[in-house]
Design a protein around this motif. Structure first.
Motif, PDB file in Angstrom:
ATOM      1  N   UNK A  14      20.028  59.870  60.937  1.00 29.53           N
ATOM      2  CA  UNK A  14      19.875  58.715  61.574  1.00 29.53           C
ATOM      3  C   UNK A  14      19.844  59.150  63.265  1.00 29.53           C
ATOM      4  N   UNK A  15      19.761  58.206  63.968  1.00 25.69           N
ATOM      5  CA  UNK A  15      19.853  58.485  65.539  1.00 25.69           C
ATOM      6  C   UNK A  15      21.270  58.955  65.979  1.00 25.69           C
ATOM      7  N   UNK A  16      22.272  58.520  65.021  1.00 28.46           N
ATOM      8  CA  UNK A  16      23.497  58.944  65.973  1.00 28.46           C
ATOM      9  C   UNK A  16      24.243  59.931  64.678  1.00 28.46           C
ATOM     10  N   UNK A  17      23.803  60.145  63.675  1.00 29.51           N
ATOM     11  CA  UNK A  17      24.426  61.000  62.783  1.00 29.51           C
ATOM     12  C   UNK A  17      23.852  62.372  62.546  1.00 29.51           C
ATOM     13  N   UNK A  18      24.811  63.069  61.776  1.00 33.12           N
ATOM     14  CA  UNK A  18      24.479  64.628  61.490  1.00 33.12           C
ATOM     15  C   UNK A  18      23.354  64.551  60.383  1.00 33.12           C
ATOM     16  N   UNK A  19      22.805  65.619  59.966  1.00 31.62           N
ATOM     17  CA  UNK A  19      22.154  65.717  58.649  1.00 31.62           C
ATOM     18  C   UNK A  19      22.768  65.175  57.309  1.00 31.62           C
ATOM     19  N   UNK A  20      21.927  64.491  56.748  1.00 36.64           N
ATOM     20  CA  UNK A  20      22.499  63.697  55.589  1.00 36.64           C
ATOM     21  C   UNK A  20      22.029  64.398  54.254  1.00 36.64           C
ATOM     22  N   UNK A  21      22.984  64.135  53.451  1.00 36.24           N
ATOM     23  CA  UNK A  21      22.385  64.733  52.018  1.00 36.24           C
ATOM     24  C   UNK A  21      21.424  63.983  51.364  1.00 36.24           C
ATOM     25  N   UNK A  22      20.793  64.336  50.310  1.00 35.90           N
ATOM     26  CA  UNK A  22      19.809  63.808  49.352  1.00 35.90           C
ATOM     27  C   UNK A  22      20.555  62.798  48.732  1.00 35.90           C
ATOM     28  N   UNK A  63      22.260  51.868  51.255  1.00 35.37           N
ATOM     29  CA  UNK A  63      23.382  50.733  51.403  1.00 35.37           C
ATOM     30  C   UNK A  63      24.360  51.549  52.223  1.00 35.37           C
ATOM     31  N   UNK A  64      24.576  52.746  52.269  1.00 32.76           N
ATOM     32  CA  UNK A  64      25.898  53.176  52.966  1.00 32.76           C
ATOM     33  C   UNK A  64      25.306  53.650  54.440  1.00 32.76           C
TER      34      UNK A  64
END
Length: 258
Positions: free
Chosen positions: A45-53, A58-59
């Motif tokens: 996202x714009x403010x997050x780190x790399x996301x897991x698959x 919802x989170x």
């Protein structure tokens, strides 16, 4: 089941995509282009780190406004190196620190005096303390020079004749008082430095040769200029003579008409 609006921002030149998916959809189930390799990109996202698959939509909802659209960015992965960047930075910092100026003479101490002034005062004090030793060293050097000159002239100081009789017998050298300086000055001394004489003779010959060459070149230039001016004067005289002969030539006879 509620639907969640998702804005999927793809890398250039791909256009962004708007999706409406169930809120329980994981990121691995997003309809991404088939040409993309999942191992070469990641979502964030714009403010997050790399996301897991396995992260669900919802989170990622906003706490204050759950219906607000979610913006996801598809970012390419950059292959990493073997490391060593930190050690390079530390080495560069060490080189930069060694090149800094260490002159702090313009700084002041707690009493307000500049450090350069204090150092200069200490240096002057050390010079004043060592002045007697320097003066004694200079006097010893002058004395040794004078003794060497006296030995060369065959003169012995009075203190060197201790132990001889009143007439100065017992020593083959003379006292300073017994030397006639005027006679010594009139005496001719032979200069026997062959190397200096040879170099002086060679320098004189080179100077004479250079001066002779310069005068010869000057004479040649002067003679050449004289020849050029004489030839020009000759041409001018010839032109004047031709003009004079042309004016002195009688006019042609007039033709008779029958």
């Amino acid at each position: 089941m509620s639907l969640q609006t998702v804005f999927l921002h793809l890398p250039t030149p791909l256009a962004s995509v708007q999706l409406s998916l169930p809120s329980s959809t994981p990121l691995s189930a997003l309809p991404l282009p088939s040409t993309l390799d999942p191992t070469t990109y990641y979502l964030r996202t714009t403010v997050s780190s790399p996301l897991s698959a396995s992260t669900t939509l919802d989170s990622l909802r906003h706490v204050d406004s759950p219906s607000h659209p979610i913006s996801l960015h598809l970012c390419p992965r950059l292959p990493g190196g073997k490391g060593g960047f930190g050690s390079q930075l530390r080495a560069a910092g060490g080189r930069m620190s060694t090149g800094k100026a260490t002159n702090v003479d313009s700084c002041r101490d707690l009493s307000g005096r500049r450090l350069g002034t204090i150092k200069e005062a200490q240096r002057q004090a050390e010079l004043l303390e060592s002045e007697p030793a320097l003066r004694a060293q200079a006097q010893a050097a002058d004395k040794s020079k004078l003794e060497a000159l006296e030995r060369k002239l065959g003169i012995t100081p009075a203190d060197a004749l201790i132990g001889s009789d009143d007439n100065g017998e017992g020593s083959s050298k003379r006292r300073v008082e017994d030397v006639d300086l005027e006679e010594l000055a009139r005496k001719k001394h032979k200069f026997e430095d062959n190397k200096f004489l040879e170099e002086s003779r060679e320098i004189n010959e080179n100077v004479r040769a250079a001066v002779s060459k310069a005068f010869l070149l000057k004479k040649k230039k002067k003679a050449k200029a004289t020849d050029v001016s004489a030839e020009a004067d000759k041409k001018v005289d010839q032109a004047k003579k031709a003009e004079k002969d042309k004016l002195a030539m009688p006019p042609p006879p007039a033709a008779t008409v029958a």
